[in-house]
Scaffold this motif. Structure first.
Motif, short mmCIF file in Angstrom:
data_model
loop_
_atom_site.label_atom_id
_atom_site.label_comp_id
_atom_site.label_asym_id
_atom_site.label_seq_id
_atom_site.Cartn_x
_atom_site.Cartn_y
_atom_site.Cartn_z
N GLN A 1 43.98 42.13 96.30
CA GLN A 1 44.64 42.44 95.03
C GLN A 1 44.01 41.69 93.86
O GLN A 1 44.03 42.18 92.73
N ASN A 2 43.42 40.50 94.11
CA ASN A 2 42.84 39.76 92.99
C ASN A 2 41.53 40.38 92.52
O ASN A 2 41.34 40.59 91.33
N LEU A 3 40.67 40.71 93.47
CA LEU A 3 39.43 41.40 93.10
C LEU A 3 39.80 42.75 92.44
O LEU A 3 39.23 43.11 91.41
N GLY A 4 40.79 43.43 93.03
CA GLY A 4 41.21 44.73 92.49
C GLY A 4 41.68 44.60 91.05
O GLY A 4 41.29 45.40 90.19
N SER A 5 42.50 43.60 90.74
CA SER A 5 42.99 43.52 89.36
C SER A 5 41.89 43.09 88.41
O SER A 5 41.84 43.54 87.26
N TRP A 6 40.95 42.27 88.90
CA TRP A 6 39.80 41.91 88.03
C TRP A 6 38.97 43.17 87.71
O TRP A 6 38.58 43.37 86.55
N VAL A 7 38.77 44.02 88.70
CA VAL A 7 38.00 45.25 88.45
C VAL A 7 38.76 46.17 87.48
O VAL A 7 38.15 46.80 86.61
N MET A 8 40.07 46.20 87.58
CA MET A 8 40.85 47.00 86.62
C MET A 8 40.65 46.48 85.21
O MET A 8 40.48 47.24 84.27
#
Ligand code: 13P
Ligand code: SF4
Length: 313
Positions: free
Chosen positions: A156-163
């Motif tokens: 979820q952390n990598l995902g939100s950074w990519v968002m």
């Protein structure tokens, strides 16, 4: 009498490597001794390319299981050995294949385009449309079809950074790296006070609160380039401690401070650190333990990995 057994061990490993026609691949989080012996040291993306390209008969993978498994998926004819089979990953554990499969079935009407961070099992890769690493996640998400919702697993952390980077909304699996979530806003603010001129470089697996304090957020490989080209002389490295060895070797004229966690001066991944020189020696000597996988899953998992390698050229 006290003596250092390591020189013998190192020369034995090099002899076995030659005898087996093996290549030693090591992740940036491995110990200094392993990094110094490896043929290639890099991040998940660089290691995937190397594993695909090698003409060695044996790949000795000094990293964690999902990395060695990726090497096997893209190079099934090779023998892939991992010094310690217990070298897992909390991100991989946070997203079991059957759970993802059930979720996708229950949400079949959404027609998700599944992007899986490479830190996952072969079973999860087999359920995915494209794989990404922290080094190419932005590119992979930007290349995803615009007319389908994206499910990003498992970090979820990598995902939100990519968002944040792409502006593309995604549904995120709620996994996390147990090492990177240990860095806190307070621990990084405190070290910044000690080194006010230092640049803070953080891995995107860190939480939002920590990423906000960083001058640069990037994959482990990109950290090397950033620290080389930055005019700054001191860097606080907010990732696993092995990264410091790589940076000290490649950028010897600059100073690297390990980012402290809420309770420790630096962060070690207990899985990465299961590998030792002795275990590397033994896996080359015995050609065991080897990474094996079901051929049907391997074939399905290979497609999204090859798509990633093609897209991130
Ligand atoms: P990199 O691909 O950036 O090396 O990250 C791998 C990893 O496991 C981070 O915890
Ligand atoms: Fe997995 Fe975290 Fe260890 Fe990387 S540092 S291998 S993400 S547990």
């Amino acid at each position: 009498m006290l003596f250092d057994a390591a020189p013998d061990l190192r020369s034995d490993i090099l002899r076995l490597k030659k005898q087996r026609n093996a290549v030693i691949l090591a992740h940036n989080y491995q110990s200094k001794e392993i990094q110094e012996l490896a043929d290639f040291v890099g991040d998940s993306l660089g290691l995937s390319y190397k594993a695909k390209e090698t003409d060695a008969d044996v790949i000795a993978f000094c990293g964690v299981h999902f990395m060695a498994e990726t090497a096997k998926i893209v190079n099934p004819g090779k023998t892939v050995v991992l010094p310690d089979m217990n070298a897992g990953c909390s991100l991989e554990q946070s997203c079991p294949g059957p759970q993802l499969e059930a979720f996708l079935k229950a949400n079949a009407d959404k027609n998700y385009y599944v992007i899986a961070y490479i830190n996952c099992s072969g079973a999860v890769k087999a359920l995915s449309d494209c794989i990404c690493t922290s080094g190419n996640a932005v590119k992979i998400v930007e290349a995803a079809p615009k007319d389908r919702p994206i499910l990003f697993v498992p970090d979820q952390n990598l995902g939100s950074w990519v968002m944040e980077q792409t502006g593309r909304k995604m549904d995120l699996w709620k996994g996390a790296c147990y090492v990177h979530v240990e860095f806190t806003r307070d621990s990084i603010e405190a070290i910044k006070k000690e080194y006010p001129d230092a640049k803070v470089v953080a891995h995107p697996e860190c939480t939002y609160a920590v990423r906000l304090l960083a001058d640069e957020v990037c994959s482990t490989e990109k950290m090397v380039g950033y620290c080389k080209s930055s005019p700054a002389n001191t860097f606080i490295i907010v990732t696993e401690s092995g990264m410091l060895h790589r940076l000290e070797r490649e950028v010897p004229n600059k100073k690297f401070i390990p980012g402290p966690t809420g309770h420790c001066r630096c962060a070690d991944c207990r899985y990465m650190k299961l590998n030792t020189l002795q275990k590397l020696h033994d896996c080359l000597a015995n050609l065991s333990p080897t990474v094996e996988m079901d051929e049907e899953i391997r074939r399905r998992a290979e497609k999204p990995i090859l798509r990633m390698l093609e897209l991130s050229k």
